[in-house]
Design an enzyme around this catalytic site. Structure first.
Site, PDB file in Angstrom:
ATOM      1  N   GLU A  76      15.390  11.261 -26.478  1.00 40.82           N
ATOM      2  CA  GLU A  76      14.633  11.403 -25.340  1.00 40.82           C
ATOM      3  C   GLU A  76      13.286  12.179 -25.969  1.00 40.82           C
ATOM      4  OE1 GLU A  76      17.181  13.458 -23.007  1.00 40.82           O
ATOM      5  OE2 GLU A  76      18.497  11.667 -22.614  1.00 40.82           O
ATOM      6  N   GLU A 131      23.583   9.200 -32.136  1.00 35.35           N
ATOM      7  CA  GLU A 131      23.799   8.763 -30.663  1.00 35.35           C
ATOM      8  C   GLU A 131      23.131   7.376 -30.476  1.00 35.35           C
ATOM      9  OE1 GLU A 131      23.966  12.668 -28.349  1.00 35.35           O
ATOM     10  OE2 GLU A 131      21.774  12.576 -28.702  1.00 35.35           O
ATOM     11  N   LYS A 184      19.773  19.603 -21.406  1.00 34.74           N
ATOM     12  CA  LYS A 184      18.607  19.073 -21.031  1.00 34.74           C
ATOM     13  C   LYS A 184      17.667  19.728 -19.933  1.00 34.74           C
ATOM     14  CE  LYS A 184      20.917  14.745 -22.280  1.00 34.74           C
ATOM     15  NZ  LYS A 184      20.862  13.245 -22.440  1.00 34.74           N
ATOM     16  N   SER A 229      27.340   9.627 -23.589  1.00 39.23           N
ATOM     17  CA  SER A 229      28.258   9.396 -22.483  1.00 39.23           C
ATOM     18  C   SER A 229      29.656   9.778 -22.963  1.00 39.23           C
ATOM     19  CB  SER A 229      28.250   7.907 -22.082  1.00 39.23           C
ATOM     20  OG  SER A 229      27.066   7.657 -21.280  1.00 39.23           O
ATOM     21  N   ASN A 267      24.321  19.782 -24.642  1.00 32.52           N
ATOM     22  CA  ASN A 267      22.873  19.724 -24.550  1.00 32.52           C
ATOM     23  C   ASN A 267      22.564  19.544 -23.008  1.00 32.52           C
ATOM     24  OD1 ASN A 267      20.102  18.969 -24.533  1.00 32.52           O
ATOM     25  ND2 ASN A 267      20.532  17.049 -25.409  1.00 32.52           N
ATOM     26  N   GLY A 289      23.360   9.063 -21.410  1.00 31.75           N
ATOM     27  CA  GLY A 289      23.227   8.990 -20.059  1.00 31.75           C
ATOM     28  C   GLY A 289      23.370   7.722 -19.275  1.00 31.75           C
ATOM     29  N   HIS A 346      15.870  14.412 -31.008  1.00 28.86           N
ATOM     30  CA  HIS A 346      16.701  13.791 -29.698  1.00 28.86           C
ATOM     31  C   HIS A 346      15.902  12.436 -29.441  1.00 28.86           C
ATOM     32  CE1 HIS A 346      18.738  13.031 -25.829  1.00 28.86           C
ATOM     33  NE2 HIS A 346      19.800  13.601 -26.554  1.00 28.86           N
TER      34      HIS A 346
HETATM   35  P1  PGA Z   1      24.819  12.033 -22.204  1.00 31.19           P
HETATM   36  O1  PGA Z   1      23.777  12.697 -23.279  1.00 31.19           O
HETATM   37  O2  PGA Z   1      26.365  12.596 -22.747  1.00 31.19           O
HETATM   38  O3  PGA Z   1      24.629  12.646 -20.806  1.00 31.19           O
HETATM   39  O4  PGA Z   1      24.939  10.590 -22.531  1.00 31.19           O
HETATM   40  C1  PGA Z   1      24.018  13.065 -24.505  1.00 31.19           C
HETATM   41  C2  PGA Z   1      22.850  13.471 -25.338  1.00 31.19           C
HETATM   42  O5  PGA Z   1      21.686  13.214 -24.902  1.00 31.19           O
HETATM   43  O6  PGA Z   1      22.956  14.150 -26.236  1.00 31.19           O
END
Ligand code: PGA
Length: 252
Positions: free
Chosen positions: A103, A177, A15, A213, A13, A183, A101
């Site tokens: 976010e 997740e 982003k 992460s 992803n 993140g 997601h």
């Molecule tokens: P990250 O993000 O690996 O940077 O923690 C994972 C995600 O948001 O899918």
């Protein structure tokens, strides 16, 4: 324990990173550097980079096995929704879509009900989907992680036909997740991931990825859990060597 035969998927992803000018090169380099047998790779760049990534992969022999995904879709196929992108618009650009997601739940106020509609819209357009669920830190600390995941799963799937995968083993995938791990550099322990993902599989028998992460250092242990069928990778998916190491861990 003998692991049941389920597809292994590593999705990146990206982003809000990359531009149409540099996304193709990143995709091409990843395609050349990763080709583990049995690992489905999916790259999810920003909408404006989908065409560049598609073209770069089409021009690259190693790109054949790499799929392209969107990071979101709108719940309606068309209409007066300024700035939005619908699932049918992705025809020829992407074959996968991430839905729900955390976010987007946080920044765009997406609810389980809305996410369920997005899921149906994506499936109606023939997209393979990765539905994201996961608890907040306060919810985990209160011992409510599984309850939250259960509520999200039921809320998102309420309007959906359980035959979402439609006979395609990759067609419908869940990503567990935990929000506190995204993140932040904090990762769920393999036991926490396994517990949540085994729970998800009691609700629906589809591939379940872990996200939050994921890095080369923690991928081998996470991916060796019986109910972790792959990874949804954010930050580390922008680094070719890190993403390649995660794909290697997934192949083992
Ligand atoms: P990250 O993000 O690996 O940077 O923690 C994972 C995600 O948001 O899918």
């Amino acid at each position: 324990m003998i692991r049941p035969m389920r597809p292994v998927i590593v999705a990146g992803n990206w982003k809000m990173h990359t531009t149409p000018g540099d996304a193709g090169e990143l995709a091409r380099t990843i395609a050349r550097r990763t080709n583990e047998p049995g690992v489905a790779r999916v790259l999810c760049p920003p909408f404006v980079c989908l065409a560049a990534v598609r073209d770069a992969l089409a021009d690259e022999p190693a790109g054949l096995g790499v799929a392209v995904g969107a990071q979101n879709v709108h719940h309606e196929p068309a209409g007066a929704y300024t700035g939005e992108i619908s699932a049918p618009m992705l025809a020829g650009l992407a074959t996968w879509a991430i839905v729900g997601h955390s976010e987007r739940r946080r920044d765009a106020g997406e609810t389980d009900e809305l996410i369920g509609r997005k899921l149906l819209a994506a499936r109606a357009a023939g997209l393979r989907t990765i539905l994201c669920v996961g608890e907040q830190l306060a919810e985990r600390d209160a011992g409510r992680a599984i309850e939250v995941v259960d509520r999200q799963m039921r809320g998102c799937l309420a309007g959906a036909n359980p035959g979402l995968a439609g006979g395609d083993p990759l067609g419908f995938t869940i990503a567990y997740e935990p929000v506190w791990a995204i993140g932040t550099g904090k990762t769920a322990t393999p036991e926490q991931a396994q517990e949540a993902q085994a729970f998800i599989r009691t609700l629906i028998e589809v591939p379940v990825l872990y996200g939050g992460s994921v890095k080369p250092e923690n991928a081998p242990e996470l991916l060796s859990q019986p109910d972790v069928d792959g990874a949804l990778v954010g930050g580390a998916s922008l680094d070719v060597e890190s993403f390649a190491a995660i794909c290697e861990a997934a192949a083992k």
